[in-house]
Structure formats: structure tokens, C-alpha cells
Design a protein around this motif. Sequence first.
Motif, PDB file in Angstrom:
ATOM      1  N   LEU A   1     -43.034  38.050 -40.597  1.00  0.00           N
ATOM      2  CA  LEU A   1     -44.110  38.650 -39.798  1.00  0.00           C
ATOM      3  C   LEU A   1     -45.279  39.066 -40.679  1.00  0.00           C
ATOM      4  O   LEU A   1     -46.441  38.872 -40.323  1.00  0.00           O
TER       5      LEU A   1
ATOM      6  N   ARG B   1     -28.238  40.299 -30.558  1.00  0.00           N
ATOM      7  CA  ARG B   1     -29.613  40.805 -30.624  1.00  0.00           C
ATOM      8  C   ARG B   1     -30.366  40.208 -31.811  1.00  0.00           C
ATOM      9  O   ARG B   1     -31.572  39.985 -31.739  1.00  0.00           O
TER      10      ARG B   1
ATOM     11  N   ILE C   1     -39.503  36.290 -32.939  1.00  0.00           N
ATOM     12  CA  ILE C   1     -40.409  36.134 -34.075  1.00  0.00           C
ATOM     13  C   ILE C   1     -40.817  34.667 -34.231  1.00  0.00           C
ATOM     14  O   ILE C   1     -41.976  34.364 -34.517  1.00  0.00           O
TER      15      ILE C   1
ATOM     16  N   ILE D   1     -31.814  36.978 -30.749  1.00  0.00           N
ATOM     17  CA  ILE D   1     -32.977  37.177 -29.877  1.00  0.00           C
ATOM     18  C   ILE D   1     -34.190  37.556 -30.737  1.00  0.00           C
ATOM     19  O   ILE D   1     -35.301  37.036 -30.550  1.00  0.00           O
ATOM     20  N   LEU D   2     -33.948  38.439 -31.713  1.00  0.00           N
ATOM     21  CA  LEU D   2     -35.036  38.881 -32.593  1.00  0.00           C
ATOM     22  C   LEU D   2     -35.642  37.681 -33.331  1.00  0.00           C
ATOM     23  O   LEU D   2     -36.865  37.513 -33.380  1.00  0.00           O
TER      24      LEU D   2
ATOM     25  N   LYS E   1     -32.703  40.425 -41.345  1.00  0.00           N
ATOM     26  CA  LYS E   1     -33.769  41.239 -40.732  1.00  0.00           C
ATOM     27  C   LYS E   1     -34.904  41.470 -41.728  1.00  0.00           C
ATOM     28  O   LYS E   1     -36.078  41.421 -41.366  1.00  0.00           O
ATOM     29  N   ILE E   2     -34.546  41.743 -42.994  1.00  0.00           N
ATOM     30  CA  ILE E   2     -35.583  41.942 -44.018  1.00  0.00           C
ATOM     31  C   ILE E   2     -36.445  40.681 -44.134  1.00  0.00           C
ATOM     32  O   ILE E   2     -37.672  40.749 -44.177  1.00  0.00           O
TER      33      ILE E   2
ATOM     34  N   LEU F   1     -36.930  38.427 -41.845  1.00  0.00           N
ATOM     35  CA  LEU F   1     -37.759  38.268 -40.643  1.00  0.00           C
ATOM     36  C   LEU F   1     -38.985  39.175 -40.706  1.00  0.00           C
ATOM     37  O   LEU F   1     -40.083  38.793 -40.292  1.00  0.00           O
ATOM     38  N   VAL F   2     -38.785  40.382 -41.250  1.00  0.00           N
ATOM     39  CA  VAL F   2     -39.908  41.303 -41.423  1.00  0.00           C
ATOM     40  C   VAL F   2     -40.955  40.671 -42.345  1.00  0.00           C
ATOM     41  O   VAL F   2     -42.161  40.719 -42.075  1.00  0.00           O
ATOM     42  N   LEU F   3     -40.477  40.029 -43.419  1.00  0.00           N
ATOM     43  CA  LEU F   3     -41.407  39.396 -44.358  1.00  0.00           C
ATOM     44  C   LEU F   3     -42.144  38.225 -43.712  1.00  0.00           C
ATOM     45  O   LEU F   3     -43.322  37.995 -43.991  1.00  0.00           O
TER      46      LEU F   3
ATOM     47  N   ASP G   1     -28.543  42.527 -42.064  1.00  0.00           N
ATOM     48  CA  ASP G   1     -29.665  43.318 -42.571  1.00  0.00           C
ATOM     49  C   ASP G   1     -30.569  42.479 -43.452  1.00  0.00           C
ATOM     50  O   ASP G   1     -31.786  42.610 -43.415  1.00  0.00           O
TER      51      ASP G   1
END
Lengths: 225, 312
Positions: free
Chosen positions: A19, A129, A137, A132-133, A12-13, A15-17, A9
Amino acid sequence: MNELIIGDDFIKILLVLVLGSAALIITQRSLVSLFSIYAAQSAILAAVALALFTREGTASLLFMAVLTVASKVIIIPFFLRRLLAVMPIKRDLEFHYLTPIGSIILSTGLFFVVYQAFSALSPALEVSRLFILGAVIGVSLALMGMMVIMSRRKVITKIIGYLSMENGVLLFSMFIAEMPFIIEVLIIVDLLMIIVLSAVLAFGIDSSVEAFHKRLNQLGLDFED
Amino acid sequence: MAEYLLYAVLNIGFITAISPLMLGAVKKVKALSQGRIGPPLLQGYYNLAKLLKKEIIYSPNTSFIMRLAPYINIGFLLAAAAMVPVVFLPSAEGAPGNVILFLYLLVSAKFFMALAGLDAGSTFGGMGSSREMSLSAIIEPVTITSAAALAFVLKTTDISEMFAAVLGASLAQYPTLILIGMSLFIVLIVETARIPVDNPETHLELTMVHEAMLLEQTGPKLALMELSYGVKQTVLMAILINIIFPWGLAAEATLPAIAVSMLSFGLKALALAAVIGVFESLMAKIRLFRLPSFFMLALFFSFVTIVFELLA
């Protein structure tokens, strides 16, 4: 098991940043902000590398994190800020082919295309996954950087595009390709050379490529005289 | 039913009561960050009290729309306020809170405000209405996409269920909420007519959008319009706050829990008001034709959220 999920998680946070920072690089016009966003994006990448290191335990990921912090969070932004002191411009307002709106719409499209391509590939790649994510990105970030190079006229923002493209390659290599550490070092050396060269050629860094050629020629003529 | 009645009264009452404070807080932070002292924090309440005492004067050219618009406007916004839980989460069966209906209520309020702006036939009113509707046409797809992304991530269109979902989980479980938070922040700035989109404090022909529509309103009617603007801001802030930082929101209707909920919401809203104030001070007003690039950022974040959710 629980710890592993929290680790995922956290990545993922981050990776969001990444983007979010990529979108800001595309739309931002102020050069100071552009440099700061680039430094922040690199810091996030270093954090991703550290998170992956705690998960995988590969030493090269740790080195990568340290190298990224030293070069892209500290040295390169420092050089870029010094360049800014020499340059008469503080904002990049000129665009080739694409305005920021066009760029942001196109990058949404790019993200979808990359996602589609990797969805088709994912059974063959046999990785989780999350990986892949990260790869999607990474490739999207590289393409967005390429778009910045294409759409901006000023040399200095083109450099930011190139640097952000390299960040995308780094992200991709962290998740899928496992680029040897030595290659990463060489790339960083390349980046530093670019920044040093741009500092040397700072007399024309505020111009577009076409105007830069003219100024370079003028300089040559001056020398002949 | 009794619980829902309590919820509706408390929720609407609380949001209405703190709205002028939030307006004052943004102004105060903005002033402080620009090196001014600024108006007192409670200036919003003083303004409303002053306006409520004044006489109502209408231009002879106005129709019933002008007279009705403030009531319709505040009515729609109070209905929207009932859908966004801030005092406690009502039980699932009794609470209406569909996000699509919520957006329609906001748009309807805006529609009547624009009609009232046109009604008096003054140049400024018409200009403000036309600008407001042009901006709406661009921002509406962005708002809807943000709401769709939110519904997609949290697997529900019911606002109180959305809050319940994030209350039971941590931000780490929904990383894309950060992106949605950025989209919602942009929507908040645009919908509440703040810099860089509009300047709520100006009365200049060149920059006025929201204020231009209110120029013909006077006295208590203007107070209602000002209050509805405050309610709209607080409601939108509540969505952003309770999606990203749901801590403190009461899951059941007990007195201590409601008190904690109100207090925590007040503090979080003041913090967000401070962020809005600082953000406004850092930005310059963007040219009208360059605004789409600001909105597109929100659209990008919403789209990316959906793809991210498909992948992760």
C-alpha cells in the motif's frame, strides 16, 4: 499454531508495504524514483508469494515468485532505466483531470469502496480475513494503477500505471482467484512486449499521447519524402 | 506519587538536555551528506550559552505578548515533554499522557509563537506567522488523523499506555504501525519546519516560515525559543521512535533500567536524526502551494491504517 500466526503477521507487514508503495507511485514525479518504487513493489509481491508458498505449499506460487523477481524486479526496470537514458525528461509534471492530491484522496475513497464491497461479499467467499485483506489490497492496487493511467499525461508514466495495475491483479490472484500459472506467464510476456515496444518507440516516449501522434505522423511523412 | 515526580523531573530534564544535541546531529549529518564538515556536534549548546549571555532588546512597538511568549512556549512544550516517556514508563494511575491534550499543547505553543511574530509589527514576523498558520490549517487534520489511527490501532489515547502496548508486543503484531510511522515522520518534518516544507537555516524572505517569527526575539528569550524548538523536535522524535522501535525503554523505575533507557533512546534518536539529515539533503524545498500533496500522503496512510485494522 504460533508459527502460522507469525506467518500471517509477516504477510500483513508486506501488504502494508504494498500500500505504501502504491501511494508513492501515485504522488511521485521523478521517473527514476517511479521505476525504483515499481521494482520494490514487485519485490514485495514476490515475497508475499514466497510467504504464501511456505504456508500453502503450492508450487505455482513459488514459480510466480521466481518469475516476478526475474521479470519485474530485474528485466523490466532495467529496460525502463535504459529508456530513461534516451529520454530528454527526468520528471513527469503534467496531469490530466487529477493532480496527485486529487489522486491520493480518490484512492483513499477507492480503498473504502473496495473494502465495503468485499465486506458484503466475505460471508459468501468463505475464506479467512487475511485472504479478504489481500484481495481488497489487490483490487485497490489495480484501481490505483488505472488512476495513474488516467491522470498522467506522459506515456512512460502510463506504462508504470499499467504495470502497477498488473501487480494488483497478481496480488488478487494470489489471494482469491488462483489464476493458472500459464496465464501469469502470458501476462509477463505481454508486459515484456510492452516494454520492448516502448523501447522501440522511445523517440516519442517523453511526449503526451497527442504529441506522440504528431511525432509519429512526422516520422511517416519523413519516410514518404 | 514519588515515582511520578521522579518520572516528570527525569523525563523533562533528559529531553531538554539532549534537544540541542539532536539539533546539532541533524545539522552535522546534513553537512556531511553534502560534502561539508559542518558545525561541531555540540554547537547547539554553544549557541544557547552565547545567547543566554546577551542583552535583551525589544522594539518599542512590542507588547507584553512578545515578552511572555518565550516562557509560555517553552512551558507548553515542557508539559508536552512530560507526556512522552523516554526514561521509563510511569505506572498507569499517576501519569497524564492523553494524546489529544498533547496535540493541543503543541498547537498552543505554536499559537503563542505566531502571536509573538505578529506582535512587533514587522513585515517578516507577520509574514512568517501568516505562513505558519496557513500550513497549520492544512497539517492539523493530518496530525489528528495520524493520532486517531494510532489510538485506533493501540486501543488507547494515553501515550504511555501506547508505549506499553508496543513494548510488550512485536511490530509483527501491529503491521499498520509501519504506515503510521510514515505518517508520523511526515508530521515530524512539517512540525519541525524542515525541508521540503521550510528551511530552518535560511533567512530569505521567500522561504522563511519558522525563522521569520523569531526574528524580533533576542538574547536569552531567543535561547528559550531555540530550546523549545529543540524540545519539540525531540518529543516528536520520541513518539515516532518509541512507537516503532520501543526496545530499551524501561518498564520500571530502577537505576540500571533508566540508564539503559536513556542510552538506548539517545542512540535511536541519533539514528533518526541521521535519517532526517539525509532525507533533508535528498529533498528540495517544495513550493508552498504544492505542499498539500506531501501532507496528503500522511493522511492517506492514516486512513488506510484504519481500514486495514477494520479488516485484519
